[in-house]
Design a protein around this motif. Structure first.
Motif, mmCIF file in Angstrom:
data_model
loop_
_atom_site.group_PDB
_atom_site.id
_atom_site.type_symbol
_atom_site.label_atom_id
_atom_site.label_comp_id
_atom_site.label_asym_id
_atom_site.label_seq_id
_atom_site.Cartn_x
_atom_site.Cartn_y
_atom_site.Cartn_z
ATOM 1 N N ILE A 172 -1.633 3.580 11.004
ATOM 2 C CA ILE A 172 -1.682 2.821 9.513
ATOM 3 C C ILE A 172 -0.528 3.602 8.781
ATOM 4 O O ILE A 172 0.135 2.795 7.992
ATOM 5 C CB ILE A 172 -2.997 3.335 8.815
ATOM 6 C CG1 ILE A 172 -4.062 2.522 9.683
ATOM 7 C CG2 ILE A 172 -3.114 2.911 7.115
ATOM 8 C CD1 ILE A 172 -3.846 0.916 9.924
ATOM 9 N N ARG A 201 -5.545 -7.752 10.386
ATOM 10 C CA ARG A 201 -6.598 -6.942 9.767
ATOM 11 C C ARG A 201 -6.746 -6.978 8.176
ATOM 12 O O ARG A 201 -6.866 -6.035 7.727
ATOM 13 C CB ARG A 201 -6.261 -5.383 10.216
ATOM 14 C CG ARG A 201 -6.185 -5.237 11.725
ATOM 15 C CD ARG A 201 -5.916 -3.801 12.134
ATOM 16 N NE ARG A 201 -5.066 -3.048 11.261
ATOM 17 C CZ ARG A 201 -3.661 -2.998 11.199
ATOM 18 N NH1 ARG A 201 -3.093 -3.633 12.071
ATOM 19 N NH2 ARG A 201 -3.129 -2.441 10.329
ATOM 20 N N GLU A 217 2.687 1.681 9.170
ATOM 21 C CA GLU A 217 2.784 0.501 8.614
ATOM 22 C C GLU A 217 3.037 0.671 7.124
ATOM 23 O O GLU A 217 3.669 -0.183 6.350
ATOM 24 C CB GLU A 217 1.462 -0.375 8.658
ATOM 25 C CG GLU A 217 1.077 -0.864 10.057
ATOM 26 C CD GLU A 217 -0.193 -1.321 10.023
ATOM 27 O OE1 GLU A 217 -0.244 -2.414 11.286
ATOM 28 O OE2 GLU A 217 -1.189 -1.176 9.462
ATOM 29 N N TYR A 273 -11.529 -0.295 6.560
ATOM 30 C CA TYR A 273 -11.718 -0.758 7.946
ATOM 31 C C TYR A 273 -13.105 -0.355 8.750
ATOM 32 O O TYR A 273 -13.322 -0.941 9.306
ATOM 33 C CB TYR A 273 -10.460 -0.129 8.786
ATOM 34 C CG TYR A 273 -9.351 -0.757 8.624
ATOM 35 C CD1 TYR A 273 -9.086 -2.221 8.297
ATOM 36 C CD2 TYR A 273 -7.956 -0.291 8.498
ATOM 37 C CE1 TYR A 273 -7.722 -2.630 8.088
ATOM 38 C CE2 TYR A 273 -6.806 -0.905 8.447
ATOM 39 C CZ TYR A 273 -6.702 -2.063 8.162
ATOM 40 O OH TYR A 273 -5.457 -2.839 8.049
ATOM 41 N N SER A 308 0.706 -1.116 0.017
ATOM 42 C CA SER A 308 0.025 0.063 0.031
ATOM 43 C C SER A 308 0.951 1.077 -0.018
ATOM 44 O O SER A 308 2.155 1.204 0.527
ATOM 45 C CB SER A 308 -0.938 0.006 1.218
ATOM 46 O OG SER A 308 -1.602 -1.137 1.289
ATOM 47 N N ILE A 310 -7.937 2.921 2.841
ATOM 48 C CA ILE A 310 -7.604 1.955 3.753
ATOM 49 C C ILE A 310 -8.560 2.070 4.950
ATOM 50 O O ILE A 310 -9.238 1.123 5.414
ATOM 51 C CB ILE A 310 -6.239 1.897 4.256
ATOM 52 C CG1 ILE A 310 -5.309 1.181 3.054
ATOM 53 C CG2 ILE A 310 -5.834 1.114 5.624
ATOM 54 C CD1 ILE A 310 -3.972 1.552 3.446
ATOM 55 N N PHE A 311 -8.755 3.150 5.666
ATOM 56 C CA PHE A 311 -9.455 3.709 6.657
ATOM 57 C C PHE A 311 -10.928 3.429 6.309
ATOM 58 O O PHE A 311 -11.926 2.977 7.131
ATOM 59 C CB PHE A 311 -9.361 5.031 7.102
ATOM 60 C CG PHE A 311 -8.109 5.331 8.099
ATOM 61 C CD1 PHE A 311 -8.215 4.641 9.384
ATOM 62 C CD2 PHE A 311 -6.964 5.603 7.640
ATOM 63 C CE1 PHE A 311 -7.285 4.818 10.143
ATOM 64 C CE2 PHE A 311 -6.069 5.998 8.534
ATOM 65 C CZ PHE A 311 -5.926 5.541 9.817
ATOM 66 N N ALA A 333 -2.390 -6.119 6.897
ATOM 67 C CA ALA A 333 -0.757 -5.706 7.382
ATOM 68 C C ALA A 333 -0.230 -6.876 7.928
ATOM 69 O O ALA A 333 -0.839 -7.834 8.143
ATOM 70 C CB ALA A 333 -1.243 -4.575 8.682
ATOM 71 N N LYS A 373 -5.010 7.447 13.845
ATOM 72 C CA LYS A 373 -4.597 7.922 12.430
ATOM 73 C C LYS A 373 -3.121 7.784 12.246
ATOM 74 O O LYS A 373 -2.623 7.542 10.896
ATOM 75 C CB LYS A 373 -5.028 9.254 12.236
ATOM 76 C CG LYS A 373 -6.384 9.448 12.670
ATOM 77 C CD LYS A 373 -7.295 8.958 11.498
ATOM 78 C CE LYS A 373 -8.649 9.294 11.781
ATOM 79 N NZ LYS A 373 -9.591 8.504 10.837
ATOM 80 N N ILE A 410 -4.358 5.556 1.985
ATOM 81 C CA ILE A 410 -4.571 5.719 3.639
ATOM 82 C C ILE A 410 -6.286 6.004 3.534
ATOM 83 O O ILE A 410 -6.782 5.265 4.522
ATOM 84 C CB ILE A 410 -3.613 6.704 4.142
ATOM 85 C CG1 ILE A 410 -2.521 5.739 4.269
ATOM 86 C CG2 ILE A 410 -4.416 6.929 5.471
ATOM 87 C CD1 ILE A 410 -1.337 6.641 5.015
ATOM 88 N N GLN A 458 2.104 -2.736 5.099
ATOM 89 C CA GLN A 458 0.718 -2.897 4.629
ATOM 90 C C GLN A 458 0.496 -3.235 3.153
ATOM 91 O O GLN A 458 1.262 -2.427 2.373
ATOM 92 C CB GLN A 458 -0.049 -1.436 4.889
ATOM 93 C CG GLN A 458 -1.364 -1.435 4.483
ATOM 94 C CD GLN A 458 -2.544 -1.819 5.411
ATOM 95 O OE1 GLN A 458 -3.376 -2.503 4.914
ATOM 96 N NE2 GLN A 458 -2.224 -1.157 6.704
ATOM 97 N N PHE A 466 -8.865 2.947 14.401
ATOM 98 C CA PHE A 466 -7.554 2.758 14.559
ATOM 99 C C PHE A 466 -6.781 4.024 14.589
ATOM 100 O O PHE A 466 -7.307 4.839 13.739
ATOM 101 C CB PHE A 466 -7.105 1.757 13.404
ATOM 102 C CG PHE A 466 -7.255 0.496 13.358
ATOM 103 C CD1 PHE A 466 -6.816 -0.380 14.366
ATOM 104 C CD2 PHE A 466 -8.232 -0.087 12.501
ATOM 105 C CE1 PHE A 466 -7.199 -1.943 14.554
ATOM 106 C CE2 PHE A 466 -8.652 -1.396 12.543
ATOM 107 C CZ PHE A 466 -7.937 -2.237 13.469
#
Length: 169
Positions: free
Chosen positions: A42, A87, A45, A18, A6, A14-15, A65, A39, A11, A51, A37
């Motif tokens: 991520i 995750r 990672e 999630y 990633s 990704i959020f 991840a 901020k 990002i 990630q 999670f």
């Protein structure tokens, strides 16, 4: 289908994935839901190349991840000899593609390149459907137990029964 690291540009997606996964967990597995999670968590990672994503038709279909050590969860089994998968979240537009199997197959090659002996994964709560799914993807179910000290872990690990899975390379 392409598996790659990633990027920082990923990002927001990704959020989003999630949050969608958490919404799904609330319906499918009440009582065992991921927290929001941090901020900064991520991006760290991503910058550490831990990630990953599956991309199909220029869309992120799935994310996960990895870590290279996980003593807080794996306790005495942690011996710096495993890759730990965390995750996994699937884009709802791509559900049903058995990405856990894809990730398991990918992780075997990745783990061998990293000279690891195991691929490990955990999940909280007794979810027989999920346990059987992971077993069908090649993971050995090692059992379930409460962690000795979960104070440094995400909220969903607090006082939870944790299921342990492993593939020996």
């Amino acid at each position: 289908m392409n598996i790659t690291n990633s990027t920082l540009d990923d990002i927001p997606e990704i959020f989003r994935l999630y949050h969608l996964a958490t919404d799904y967990q609330k319906v499918a597995f009440p009582g065992n839901v991921w927290p929001d999670f941090d901020k900064d968590f991520i991006p760290t990672e991503v910058l550490e190349n831990r990630q990953f994503k599956i991309v199909i038709d220029n869309k992120i279909a799935c994310i996960w991840a990895i870590t290279y050590n996980d003593a807080d969860i794996w306790e005495e089994r942690e011996n710096n000899d495993a890759i730990y998968i965390h995750r996994i979240a699937t884009n709802p537009d791509f559900r049903g593609n058995n990405f856990v199997q894809v990730i398991a197959d990918w992780s075997k090659d990745f783990g061998k390149k990293e000279n690891k002996k195991f691929i490990r994964m955990d999940t909280c709560g007794q979810n027989d459907r999920l346990i059987n799914h992971y077993k069908n993807c090649g993971f050995n179910f090692l059992g379930m137990k409460k962690l000795k000290d979960s104070s440094e872990l995400q909220l969903h690990y607090q006082n939870a029964d944790v299921c342990f899975f492993e593939i020996e390379l």
